[in-house]
Write a protein that holds these residues in place. Structure first.
Motif, PDB file in Angstrom:
ATOM      1  N   TRP A  22       0.842  -1.205   0.000  1.00  0.00           N
ATOM      2  CA  TRP A  22       0.000   0.000   0.000  1.00  0.00           C
ATOM      3  C   TRP A  22       0.872   1.248   0.000  1.00  0.00           C
ATOM      4  N   GLY A  25     -17.830   9.582   7.983  1.00  0.00           N
ATOM      5  CA  GLY A  25     -17.089  10.565   7.199  1.00  0.00           C
ATOM      6  C   GLY A  25     -17.169  11.970   7.759  1.00  0.00           C
ATOM      7  N   TYR A  71     -16.105   9.015  12.945  1.00  0.00           N
ATOM      8  CA  TYR A  71     -15.627   9.632  11.709  1.00  0.00           C
ATOM      9  C   TYR A  71     -15.421   8.589  10.614  1.00  0.00           C
ATOM     10  N   LEU A  72     -14.845   7.448  10.965  1.00  0.00           N
ATOM     11  CA  LEU A  72     -14.594   6.420   9.962  1.00  0.00           C
ATOM     12  C   LEU A  72     -15.888   5.835   9.427  1.00  0.00           C
ATOM     13  N   ALA A  75      -2.666   6.082  -2.091  1.00  0.00           N
ATOM     14  CA  ALA A  75      -3.362   7.251  -1.551  1.00  0.00           C
ATOM     15  C   ALA A  75      -3.420   8.398  -2.549  1.00  0.00           C
ATOM     16  N   LEU A 123      -6.362   9.632   8.284  1.00  0.00           N
ATOM     17  CA  LEU A 123      -6.949   8.630   9.170  1.00  0.00           C
ATOM     18  C   LEU A 123      -7.182   7.294   8.477  1.00  0.00           C
ATOM     19  N   ASP A 124      -7.274   7.317   7.147  1.00  0.00           N
ATOM     20  CA  ASP A 124      -7.449   6.040   6.431  1.00  0.00           C
ATOM     21  C   ASP A 124      -6.114   5.374   6.121  1.00  0.00           C
ATOM     22  N   TYR A 125      -4.992   5.976   6.537  1.00  0.00           N
ATOM     23  CA  TYR A 125      -3.699   5.325   6.369  1.00  0.00           C
ATOM     24  C   TYR A 125      -3.638   4.100   7.291  1.00  0.00           C
TER      25      TYR A 125
END
Length: 616
Positions: free
Chosen positions: A245, A473, A469-470, A251, A446-448
């Motif tokens: 990734w 959103g 949040y996850l 990303a 935060l999505d890392y």
């Protein structure tokens, strides 16, 4: 045996710009990604995808030099690598000129120095040499590869493949630093490798396939360091899926091609504007003439083709990526094109001098003198450009730190949205260790992989906030106010922050503090006055540095969001003040001009509908 560039002159080519780069290197870091590269150097950390392991290793060495503050030491790495790039560009141009038939080595030396120093003194290249970044290192590796390819072409009848092995190994190192830019070199090498394959078959290419693997082994740094839990660990490549990734830079893959603003043609024009700004119109014109002349003759065609491919691939790739205008990183991508045009401009002069010498032999010495003049002029360009390009006294990031980090409440939690704010915090804390009590929540990251786990390991009380949040959103008003009752909670205002939350926020420390019980008029009046005083102190400290382009962007970002906040809550006078400050930072900002028009009627009271200004 053709003449090769002496190492004494190669050192001269690099040492002259190095002196200017060191004198103008950043002492306080810079904006954009500079902070995270400082943090990675300090703690052998892992920067944003694709991880840039080679840059982290090299920067970590320079970070341990006992000279100056940490950001300066990391910037010195860029200065040294930019000087190496200039030195090997000199060699590549010298060998190109010999290859196209320049027999006067003194004249070839002067023209090669002129080409190298032309690039060295350009604003787009200089910026990469004086700030913590990856582009100077990649430029150095690219120049070494180009020189190796040209040396092989120059001595091709000997069938000595060692230059190609060098190029292949250095290409592997380049892939471990900035793999996108390194990949751009593969088409440049393709004609040379194709001829080797046609004459000697696959066996001759086998070593060139093995050598890059040695350089690519640098990527082992990522899982090794991730396993040690460094302070900066973006993507946490401790497992094979996470390593893939990070290295694949997933990303950023959506921010390319048709997914970026402007048409491809407009983006190409932006790239051309960057080339003009760095090199100037005359060298670009000479470069086009040099390309025509080298492609026209059989004996020079292979050299012209090599530089042509470098330019075309570089320009096309940067235009495809988009975001060129006003982006200093975009200029870092254009190093190959800078080198290509400078080399072809030197070819144009060399071939012209050769023709003059054939027609009028008595003009041989005046032509050599003219080559010396070209070298002297580009050297003077270094001297004259030093003050304009210098970051030695650039302290704007430190001034902003004074209101956005050092004055934060004890044990504050900051929800940061701007990547520049996030990376600046990482770098400044790596240098100062001043606010270890502050928890920075990097919302865009935060999505890392591993990011949320690392935050919860430090602060378990963030679990409801991050989980919400996850899932949704966005941040829940109730959860924000509940957390704010336990610890100081501040939000960096951004277009992604729902206006419905504004009546729970009040300006503080350059951010907006969440109030557990909601906002009152007294809160707002007091906070607005304090914010005005804060900006007055900031502007006094910034002085003329507020006109630096990236600093202007930072100020515009803050004032625009301030104006949205005040306008939505009905504090129109405060909103007009925020708009005025924003227009002072960037007088041509269309968003602020539209808001200024919407707030122009001083008789109107109450909230302004800000939905038209919430641009995606």
């Amino acid at each position: 045996m053709p003449p090769f560039a002496p190492w004494s002159l190669t050192c001269l080519a690099g040492l002259v710009p190095l002196a200017y780069y060191l004198a103008t290197a950043s002492a306080h870091g810079h904006w954009l990604d500079a902070g995270e590269f400082v943090a990675a150097a300090r703690g052998l950390g892992i920067a944003h995808p694709p991880g840039q392991p080679l840059n982290a290793i090299v920067s970590a060495f320079f970070a341990r030099l006992p000279v100056g503050p940490l950001p300066f030491r990391v910037a010195v790495q860029s200065s040294v690598m930019a000087a190496v790039a200039v030195a090997f560009l000199f060699r590549a141009v010298f060998h190109t000129l010999v290859g196209i038939g320049e027999r006067d080595t003194r004249r070839a030396t002067a023209l090669a120095l002129a080409a190298a120093w032309l690039v060295a003194g350009g604003s787009g290249f200089w910026l990469q040499a004086v700030r913590p970044e990856v582009y100077a290192l990649e430029a150095a590796l690219s120049a070494i590869v180009l020189d190796a390819l040209i040396r092989f072409e120059l001595s091709e009848p000997s069938e000595d493949l060692r230059p190609l092995y060098v190029a292949a190994f250095v290409e592997g190192l380049g892939l471990a630093n900035h793999h996108f830019l390194a990949i751009l070199l593969l088409p440049v090498a393709a004609p040379t490798l194709g001829r080797v394959f046609a004459r000697r078959g696959f066996i001759a290419l086998f070593g060139m396939l093995v050598a890059p693997v040695i350089g690519l082994a640098t990527y082992a740094y990522l899982p090794i360091r991730a396993g040690q839990d460094p302070a900066l660990n973006l993507g946490d490549p401790s497992t094979i899926p996470r390593l893939f990734w990070v290295v694949s830079a997933q990303a950023f893959q959506k921010n390319t091609g048709m997914a970026v603003p402007l048409s491809f043609g407009e983006r190409v024009l932006d790239v051309v504007a960057g080339l003009l700004e760095t090199l100037g119109p005359a060298p670009l014109f000479l470069g086009v003439i040099g390309l025509y002349l080298t492609l026209r003759m059989t004996r020079t065609r292979r050299f012209g083709t090599l530089w042509m491919i470098a330019i075309v691939i570089c320009v096309s790739a940067r235009a495809w990526l988009g975001f060129v205008r006003g982006n200093p990183d975009a200029l870092g991508y254009l190093a190959l094109a800078f080198m290509g045009f400078a080399a072809l401009a030197a070819c144009a002069l060399a071939l012209s001098f050769q023709l003059i010498a054939q027609l009028w032999p008595r003009l041989h010495r005046p032509a050599r003198a003219l080559a010396y003049v070209c070298a002297a002029l580009t050297c003077l360009r270094l001297v004259s450009g030093a003050e304009a390009q210098s970051l030695a006294r650039f302290s704007a990031p430190d001034a902003v730190d004074e209101i956005t980090r050092r004055t934060l409440p004890v044990r504050a939690i900051v929800l940061a949205h701007n990547p520049g704010t996030i990376f600046r915090h990482y770098g400044a804390e790596a240098e100062e260790h001043l606010r270890p009590d502050v928890t920075l929540v990097p919302v865009p990251l935060l999505d890392y992989p591993g990011m949320v786990d690392a935050l919860l390991a430090r602060d378990p009380e963030l679990k409801p906030l991050l989980r919400g949040y996850l899932l949704d959103g966005s941040f829940s008003r109730a959860i924000l106010q509940s957390l704010a009752a336990e610890r100081p909670l501040l939000i960096e205002l951004d277009l992604r922050v729902a206006p419905d939350l504004f009546d729970t926020l009040v300006p503080e420390a350059g951010f907006y503090r969440v109030l557990p019980d909601g906002l009152t008029d007294a809160d707002e009046r007091s906070a607005a006055k304090a914010q005005t005083e804060t900006y007055a102190r900031l502007y006094a400290r910034l002085g003329e540095q507020r006109h630096e382009p990236q600093t202007q962007n930072i100020l515009l970002y803050r004032h625009y969001n301030d104006a949205l906040y005040y306008a939505h809550l009905g504090y129109r006078e405060a909103a007009r003040g925020a708009v005025a400050l924003g227009l002072e930072a960037q007088p041509e900002a269309q968003e602020l001009k539209k808001m200024q028009e919407a707030l122009a009627d001083t008789e109107l009271k109450g909230p302004l509908d800000i939905r038209p200004f919430l641009l995606e």
